[in-house]
Design an enzyme around this catalytic site. Structure first.
Site, PDB file in Angstrom:
ATOM      1  CE  LYS A 199      10.312 -33.556  -0.627  1.00 33.09           C
ATOM      2  NZ  LYS A 199      11.505 -32.671  -0.435  1.00 33.09           N
ATOM      3  CD  GLU A 230      10.052 -25.587   1.651  1.00 35.26           C
ATOM      4  OE1 GLU A 230      10.049 -25.291   2.864  1.00 35.26           O
ATOM      5  OE2 GLU A 230      10.478 -26.669   1.219  1.00 35.26           O
TER       6      GLU A 230
END
EC number: 2.1.2.11
Length: 281
Positions: A112, A180
């Site tokens: 990631k 996020e």
């Protein structure tokens, strides 16, 4: 058999919500795997909840490889994703080296990395090389010194930029993307416009899945509890009580008991001590 990125895509296509948690060690990974968690992220959040830093910025690639190895050894089914930490993918070439180490040395099945339009060419290079990539946009912790700790995308211009970021990451070949600290309405709109799964953290219930930090959700990290974290257990209190009981048992002599000790034939002990005593006379 391990879960694959194809399995994750099929979950999304079926409308099945996808749970993901972080893990940083063998034991935690075993527990998460037994619980049926399909995605385990070895996040650079370990910098705060494991190593005691005040951000993810000091975390090194060697730190990530060390912890990812342990998590991989503790899992049999979950797809394990390793974070690429700060300044380890500043160019496609550096990203290739970093991601290659994460897969070859640590055993991760994917990596990631944070960023949108500007990082899309790097994602494309990794994917072309056969490295599965999960993207991460919105609040990106590695950029905390630049953007601050705040929700991203509340204004129209910011929201348009995040949508462009999400589309660029998807077109670069990422198999999923973390959203996020994005407003719930925007996160849902992005999710509806993508073909790949979105994994939310502080981004509302409209994402394809959710991720939580192990120490936050289990009550193991007392320094700070984010608003978006749900505490499912208070393990710190349970552990502290157990340790206090242990210390008390040691001090008052109730531990160890006979059941915790090995025994020796008295004759063997006498023979051993007798020989030793004679040798010292």
């Amino acid at each position: 058999m391990r879960i694959t990125i194809r399995d994750i895509q099929q979950m999304r296509d079926r409308g099945e919500r996808i749970p993901m948690v972080t893990a940083y060690d063998y034991t935690s990974a075993q527990i998460a795997d037994r619980a049926g968690i399909p995605l385990i992220l070895v996040g650079d959040s370990l910098g705060m909840v494991v190593l005691g830093y005040n951000s993810t910025v000091p975390v090194t690639l060697d730190d990530m490889i060390h912890h990812t190895r342990a998590v991989v050894r503790g899992t049999q089914k979950a797809l394990v994703i390793g974070d690429l930490p700060f300044l380890t993918y500043t160019s496609p070439e550096q990203a290739m080296q970093s991601a290659g180490r994460m897969l070859q040395e640590a055993g991760a099945q994917a990596v990631k990395l944070e960023g949108g339009v500007h990082i899309a060419p790097t994602i494309a290079r990794l994917v072309q090389a056969g490295i599965p990539v999960m993207g991460h946009i919105g609040f990106t912790p590695q950029a905390v010194n630049q953007i601050g700790l705040r929700v991203q995308g509340r204004r129209a211009a910011e929201a348009q930029r995040l949508l462009a970021d999400a589309l660029a990451v998807q077109e670069a070949g990422a198999f999923a993307i973390v959203l996020e600290l994005v407003p719930a309405e925007l996160a849902q709109a992005i999710t509806e416009r993508l073909r790949i799964p979105t994994i939310g953290i502080g981004a509302g219930a409209g994402c394809s899945g959710q991720v939580q930090v192990w120490h936050d959700m289990l009550g193991l990290y007392s320094d700070f509890l984010p608003r978006h974290a749900k505490r499912y257990a208070d393990l710190a209190t349970i552990i502290a009580e157990a340790l206090s009981q242990y210390a008390s048992d040691v001090r008052n002599g109730t531990f160890p008991g006979p059941e915790h000790s090995s025994r020796m034939d008295p004759a063997e002990l006498a023979a051993a001590l007798g020989s030793q005593d004679q040798a010292t006379e």
